[in-house]
Design a protein around this motif. Sequence first.
Motif, mmCIF file in Angstrom:
data_model
loop_
_atom_site.group_PDB
_atom_site.id
_atom_site.type_symbol
_atom_site.label_atom_id
_atom_site.label_comp_id
_atom_site.label_asym_id
_atom_site.label_seq_id
_atom_site.Cartn_x
_atom_site.Cartn_y
_atom_site.Cartn_z
ATOM 1 N N UNK A 29 0.842 -1.204 0.000
ATOM 2 C CA UNK A 29 0.000 0.000 0.000
ATOM 3 C C UNK A 29 0.870 1.245 0.000
ATOM 4 N N UNK A 30 1.952 1.237 0.784
ATOM 5 C CA UNK A 30 2.848 2.385 0.841
ATOM 6 C C UNK A 30 3.551 2.634 -0.481
ATOM 7 N N UNK A 31 3.985 1.567 -1.143
ATOM 8 C CA UNK A 31 4.650 1.705 -2.441
ATOM 9 C C UNK A 31 3.673 2.263 -3.466
ATOM 10 N N UNK A 32 2.430 1.831 -3.368
ATOM 11 C CA UNK A 32 1.435 2.258 -4.348
ATOM 12 C C UNK A 32 1.035 3.714 -4.151
ATOM 13 N N UNK A 33 0.930 4.136 -2.882
ATOM 14 C CA UNK A 33 0.425 5.478 -2.606
ATOM 15 C C UNK A 33 1.513 6.528 -2.404
ATOM 16 N N UNK B 171 -2.009 -5.068 -9.100
ATOM 17 C CA UNK B 171 -3.368 -5.378 -9.551
ATOM 18 C C UNK B 171 -4.381 -5.035 -8.458
ATOM 19 N N UNK B 172 -5.629 -4.914 -8.867
ATOM 20 C CA UNK B 172 -6.692 -4.643 -7.898
ATOM 21 C C UNK B 172 -6.808 -5.778 -6.891
ATOM 22 N N UNK B 173 -6.609 -7.002 -7.347
ATOM 23 C CA UNK B 173 -6.712 -8.145 -6.427
ATOM 24 C C UNK B 173 -5.571 -8.136 -5.406
ATOM 25 N N UNK B 174 -4.362 -7.755 -5.827
ATOM 26 C CA UNK B 174 -3.235 -7.662 -4.888
ATOM 27 C C UNK B 174 -3.494 -6.599 -3.836
ATOM 28 N N UNK B 175 -3.969 -5.444 -4.265
ATOM 29 C CA UNK B 175 -4.239 -4.365 -3.319
ATOM 30 C C UNK B 175 -5.385 -4.732 -2.382
ATOM 31 N N UNK B 176 -6.396 -5.418 -2.913
ATOM 32 C CA UNK B 176 -7.507 -5.834 -2.071
ATOM 33 C C UNK B 176 -7.049 -6.839 -1.015
ATOM 34 N N UNK B 177 -6.170 -7.766 -1.391
ATOM 35 C CA UNK B 177 -5.655 -8.738 -0.433
ATOM 36 C C UNK B 177 -4.806 -8.054 0.635
ATOM 37 N N UNK B 178 -4.004 -7.066 0.243
ATOM 38 C CA UNK B 178 -3.220 -6.327 1.226
ATOM 39 C C UNK B 178 -4.136 -5.597 2.195
ATOM 40 N N UNK B 179 -5.191 -5.001 1.693
ATOM 41 C CA UNK B 179 -6.137 -4.298 2.567
ATOM 42 C C UNK B 179 -6.819 -5.276 3.516
ATOM 43 N N UNK B 180 -7.154 -6.462 3.014
ATOM 44 C CA UNK B 180 -7.772 -7.477 3.880
ATOM 45 C C UNK B 180 -6.823 -7.897 4.989
ATOM 46 N N UNK B 181 -5.568 -8.103 4.636
ATOM 47 C CA UNK B 181 -4.591 -8.522 5.638
ATOM 48 C C UNK B 181 -4.362 -7.438 6.687
ATOM 49 N N UNK B 182 -4.334 -6.187 6.259
ATOM 50 C CA UNK B 182 -4.151 -5.099 7.216
ATOM 51 C C UNK B 182 -5.314 -5.058 8.197
ATOM 52 N N UNK B 183 -6.541 -5.193 7.694
ATOM 53 C CA UNK B 183 -7.703 -5.194 8.578
ATOM 54 C C UNK B 183 -7.642 -6.362 9.559
ATOM 55 N N UNK B 184 -7.246 -7.548 9.057
ATOM 56 C CA UNK B 184 -7.121 -8.712 9.928
ATOM 57 C C UNK B 184 -6.013 -8.517 10.953
#
Length: 259
Positions: free
Chosen positions: A117-121, A160-173
């Motif tokens: 997420x940091x690399x992307x943003x 990819x959108x799926x990679x970013x979505x998985x990272x967001x899921x892991x952060x929430x978890x």
Amino acid sequence: MADVTLYHWEPNANSGKPMLALAEKGVAFDSHYIDMLKFDQHQPEYLAVNPQGTIPAMTHSGPWGERVLTESTAIMEYVDEAFDGPSLMPADPQDRWRVRWWMKFMDQWLGPSFSMIGWCTFVGPSLAHKSEEEREAMIARIPLPERRAAWRKAMFAEFSESELAESSRRIAKGVALLEEELGKREYVASNQYSLADINIFNSTYMLPVGNADLCSPELTPNIWRWLKTVYRRPAVQETWAMGSGRFTDRFNAIMGDFV
């Protein structure tokens, strides 16, 4: 002159871990700032220290000669064992196991998601002004193929959108697990401040800003309490005063709410 030299970027994430461990132990060190966004870590001078071109790296000189240490979590453990000062590992075996469990969880599972997420943003947009040729030349200097692939994704916005979505899921978890754990004791692994706290803090200190939907006094009161406690430590404030970039500006902005 100190017999310890640390090659590091800003005092967050991987670079911040040995910086903060050294500060907590009261160990003086020569600071060599490696500007990651200028790819200093892939210049010949630094590659002579760490041929893999990753940061941080630390040298420790003594009667034995010079030791070169890499990998941030391993450096933290070395610092705790090699130098006098307050122990950063609890005495109880189960607590020590818990320290190592959380450090592995952060390094192998949760940390990479924060990084993506940091690399992307941040990292990718910070280099977007460079031409495609300049960015390709920077990538070509990276020694490790897996790091070349990661930098390419960041520089050319190829996550990819799926990679970013998985990272967001892991952060929430990960935030949910951390909140639960901090409801059991004062610090992450025990009632003693430890390497686990240093490791996790350096990737979670900006949760109230970057992930306000996940971390707030109402949503995560245990994390909020812990963040305030860690922010107030003199070694933390001393370490972050060594920064010079956007991360330090953000740290100082939020610290007023915590100190």
